[in-house]
Design a protein around this motif. Sequence first.
Motif, PDB file in Angstrom:
ATOM      1  N   ILE A  26      23.290  22.960  16.793  1.00  0.00           N
ATOM      2  CA  ILE A  26      23.948  22.105  15.793  1.00  0.00           C
ATOM      3  C   ILE A  26      24.126  20.710  16.390  1.00  0.00           C
ATOM      4  O   ILE A  26      23.616  19.629  15.634  1.00  0.00           O
ATOM      5  N   THR A  27      24.470  20.534  17.583  1.00  0.00           N
ATOM      6  CA  THR A  27      24.545  19.178  18.148  1.00  0.00           C
ATOM      7  C   THR A  27      23.176  18.370  17.980  1.00  0.00           C
ATOM      8  O   THR A  27      23.212  17.096  17.752  1.00  0.00           O
ATOM      9  N   LEU A  28      22.100  19.175  18.624  1.00  0.00           N
ATOM     10  CA  LEU A  28      20.734  18.276  18.608  1.00  0.00           C
ATOM     11  C   LEU A  28      20.118  18.081  17.282  1.00  0.00           C
ATOM     12  O   LEU A  28      19.394  17.195  17.158  1.00  0.00           O
ATOM     13  N   VAL A  29      20.579  19.166  16.167  1.00  0.00           N
ATOM     14  CA  VAL A  29      19.826  18.985  14.968  1.00  0.00           C
ATOM     15  C   VAL A  29      20.542  17.798  14.349  1.00  0.00           C
ATOM     16  O   VAL A  29      19.856  16.972  13.538  1.00  0.00           O
ATOM     17  N   ILE A  30      21.849  17.467  14.330  1.00  0.00           N
ATOM     18  CA  ILE A  30      22.544  16.446  13.786  1.00  0.00           C
ATOM     19  C   ILE A  30      22.063  15.201  14.515  1.00  0.00           C
ATOM     20  O   ILE A  30      21.856  14.148  14.019  1.00  0.00           O
ATOM     21  N   TYR A  31      22.063  15.172  15.805  1.00  0.00           N
ATOM     22  CA  TYR A  31      21.476  13.986  16.727  1.00  0.00           C
ATOM     23  C   TYR A  31      20.207  13.621  15.937  1.00  0.00           C
ATOM     24  O   TYR A  31      19.783  12.569  15.841  1.00  0.00           O
ATOM     25  N   GLY A  32      19.085  14.584  15.858  1.00  0.00           N
ATOM     26  CA  GLY A  32      17.830  14.231  15.325  1.00  0.00           C
ATOM     27  C   GLY A  32      17.835  13.644  13.849  1.00  0.00           C
ATOM     28  O   GLY A  32      17.213  12.774  13.496  1.00  0.00           O
ATOM     29  N   PHE A  33      18.712  14.135  13.119  1.00  0.00           N
ATOM     30  CA  PHE A  33      18.794  13.887  11.868  1.00  0.00           C
ATOM     31  C   PHE A  33      19.627  12.343  11.762  1.00  0.00           C
ATOM     32  O   PHE A  33      19.096  11.447  10.946  1.00  0.00           O
ATOM     33  N   LEU A  34      20.437  12.041  12.610  1.00  0.00           N
ATOM     34  CA  LEU A  34      21.127  10.820  12.599  1.00  0.00           C
ATOM     35  C   LEU A  34      20.231   9.588  13.145  1.00  0.00           C
ATOM     36  O   LEU A  34      20.085   8.427  12.736  1.00  0.00           O
ATOM     37  N   GLN A  35      19.352  10.239  14.228  1.00  0.00           N
ATOM     38  CA  GLN A  35      18.427   9.180  14.810  1.00  0.00           C
ATOM     39  C   GLN A  35      17.488   8.589  13.909  1.00  0.00           C
ATOM     40  O   GLN A  35      17.111   7.525  13.689  1.00  0.00           O
ATOM     41  N   GLU A  36      16.957   9.614  12.792  1.00  0.00           N
ATOM     42  CA  GLU A  36      15.851   9.062  11.773  1.00  0.00           C
ATOM     43  C   GLU A  36      16.691   8.380  10.802  1.00  0.00           C
ATOM     44  O   GLU A  36      16.285   7.341  10.278  1.00  0.00           O
ATOM     45  N   THR A  65      29.631   6.234  25.710  1.00  0.00           N
ATOM     46  CA  THR A  65      30.358   7.520  25.399  1.00  0.00           C
ATOM     47  C   THR A  65      30.156   8.701  26.413  1.00  0.00           C
ATOM     48  O   THR A  65      31.367   9.194  26.857  1.00  0.00           O
ATOM     49  N   THR A  66      29.064   8.957  26.863  1.00  0.00           N
ATOM     50  CA  THR A  66      28.746  10.009  27.743  1.00  0.00           C
ATOM     51  C   THR A  66      29.561   9.596  28.957  1.00  0.00           C
ATOM     52  O   THR A  66      30.162  10.460  29.730  1.00  0.00           O
ATOM     53  N   SER A  67      29.454   8.230  29.429  1.00  0.00           N
ATOM     54  CA  SER A  67      30.243   7.977  30.832  1.00  0.00           C
ATOM     55  C   SER A  67      31.666   8.120  30.538  1.00  0.00           C
ATOM     56  O   SER A  67      32.169   8.691  31.762  1.00  0.00           O
ATOM     57  N   THR A  68      32.105   7.745  29.684  1.00  0.00           N
ATOM     58  CA  THR A  68      33.657   8.001  29.397  1.00  0.00           C
ATOM     59  C   THR A  68      33.970   9.412  29.471  1.00  0.00           C
ATOM     60  O   THR A  68      34.999   9.959  30.062  1.00  0.00           O
ATOM     61  N   THR A 256      26.639  13.361  23.579  1.00  0.00           N
ATOM     62  CA  THR A 256      27.405  13.671  24.615  1.00  0.00           C
ATOM     63  C   THR A 256      27.842  15.182  24.648  1.00  0.00           C
ATOM     64  O   THR A 256      27.592  15.905  25.804  1.00  0.00           O
ATOM     65  N   ALA A 257      28.166  15.895  23.586  1.00  0.00           N
ATOM     66  CA  ALA A 257      28.396  17.234  23.554  1.00  0.00           C
ATOM     67  C   ALA A 257      27.292  17.918  23.634  1.00  0.00           C
ATOM     68  O   ALA A 257      27.570  19.253  24.742  1.00  0.00           O
ATOM     69  N   SER A 258      26.108  17.725  23.525  1.00  0.00           N
ATOM     70  CA  SER A 258      24.977  18.575  23.692  1.00  0.00           C
ATOM     71  C   SER A 258      24.643  18.524  25.192  1.00  0.00           C
ATOM     72  O   SER A 258      24.244  19.670  25.649  1.00  0.00           O
ATOM     73  N   GLN A 259      24.896  17.492  25.858  1.00  0.00           N
ATOM     74  CA  GLN A 259      24.906  17.584  27.493  1.00  0.00           C
ATOM     75  C   GLN A 259      25.651  18.695  28.078  1.00  0.00           C
ATOM     76  O   GLN A 259      25.332  19.365  29.142  1.00  0.00           O
ATOM     77  N   PHE A 260      26.783  18.836  27.443  1.00  0.00           N
ATOM     78  CA  PHE A 260      27.679  19.866  27.915  1.00  0.00           C
ATOM     79  C   PHE A 260      27.336  21.591  27.377  1.00  0.00           C
ATOM     80  O   PHE A 260      27.363  22.417  28.369  1.00  0.00           O
ATOM     81  N   PHE A 261      26.910  21.560  26.190  1.00  0.00           N
ATOM     82  CA  PHE A 261      26.462  22.811  25.681  1.00  0.00           C
ATOM     83  C   PHE A 261      25.072  23.173  26.683  1.00  0.00           C
ATOM     84  O   PHE A 261      24.857  24.251  26.939  1.00  0.00           O
ATOM     85  N   ILE A 262      24.287  22.055  26.925  1.00  0.00           N
ATOM     86  CA  ILE A 262      23.006  22.615  27.736  1.00  0.00           C
ATOM     87  C   ILE A 262      23.402  22.702  28.945  1.00  0.00           C
ATOM     88  O   ILE A 262      22.603  23.737  29.485  1.00  0.00           O
TER      89      ILE A 262
END
Length: 330
Positions: A26-36, A65-68, A256-262
């Motif tokens: 979910i996080t990475l699909v949303i990431y790809g969609f928003l990126q485009e 965001t990820t750093s925080t 950021t969320a995807s990093q934790f799930f990964i």
Amino acid sequence: MVEMPQPHLNENRALSCALAVAGVMITLVIYGFLQEKIMAGEYGTGDNKEKFTFSIFLVFCNRITTSTVSATVLLATNKSVNPVAPIYKYCGVSITNIISTTCQYEALKFVSFPVQTLAKCAKMIPVMVWGTVIMQKRYYVKDYLLAVFVTLGCSLFILNQPMLDTQKSRRESTVRGVLLMLGYLGFDGFTSTFQDKLFKGFEMEIQNQIFFTTTCSCFISLCWLISLGKLVPAVSFMLRHPDCFFDAMVLSGVATASQFFISYTIRHFGALTFAIVMTTKQLVSIVLSCIYFTHPLSHMQWLGGGIVFGSLYMKNLLRNKTQGLPINSQ
């Protein structure tokens, strides 16, 4: 006497695996969609439509965001927030990561998201090259065969785009877009290998590495923005188009969320499960992008995509068979 596994433990593990996989997807699909949407779309209405052109600003938003979040996790879990490795090692990884991410965002101005996503599947090639050059690693014949098939599939996909109109075909087949993707693949492959070499011998929590690497990335990307005179124009664009600001914030949040799930998926269910999830994610992302952004695919592109994903799934299945481990084993 052999103890039989308790059903409720298996059920809990299956549920945890399902939630982890869903989180990654979910996080990475949303990431790809928003990126485009951000890099290839327009914001505004009527004659006031504008394109967002500040890719390095997106990198800055993602990293801060990820750093925080990683700093918050370290403090909440009472773990050390002191650098384990010399700062220059974190900065070295940050620089190559920023360049690769910027190339990735910029490429979407010239190639479609499906083209970019499939091209990412060829990342194993620069990883193998850098692994040989930097780490003196040796690879098997099957690894090279897989690289050949993935390259063949990517080539078919990129070189056989449907010719709908002059402007669109020009945008998707531009040499600049291909060069940016090559830059992304080269620097991204170098980053992972470079990271492995730099941090070898340092025992550190993954959050410690993420925190200092992203903090360095924040500083470097901010300096880059200021030196190019892009910081004020980027902020002004966001103020003029709050919907773009919202998209950028959601993009940073899911990244950021995807990093934790990964990290959770790899740690508890193994790299093989993660590899299969990522391959599936790329396939789902391409399909959704084609539907929502109306990217047509030719028959040869379907063939190229089939070769790439078929090769990747076969690699994962053969690895699983060779190791004799269940798919969700650590």
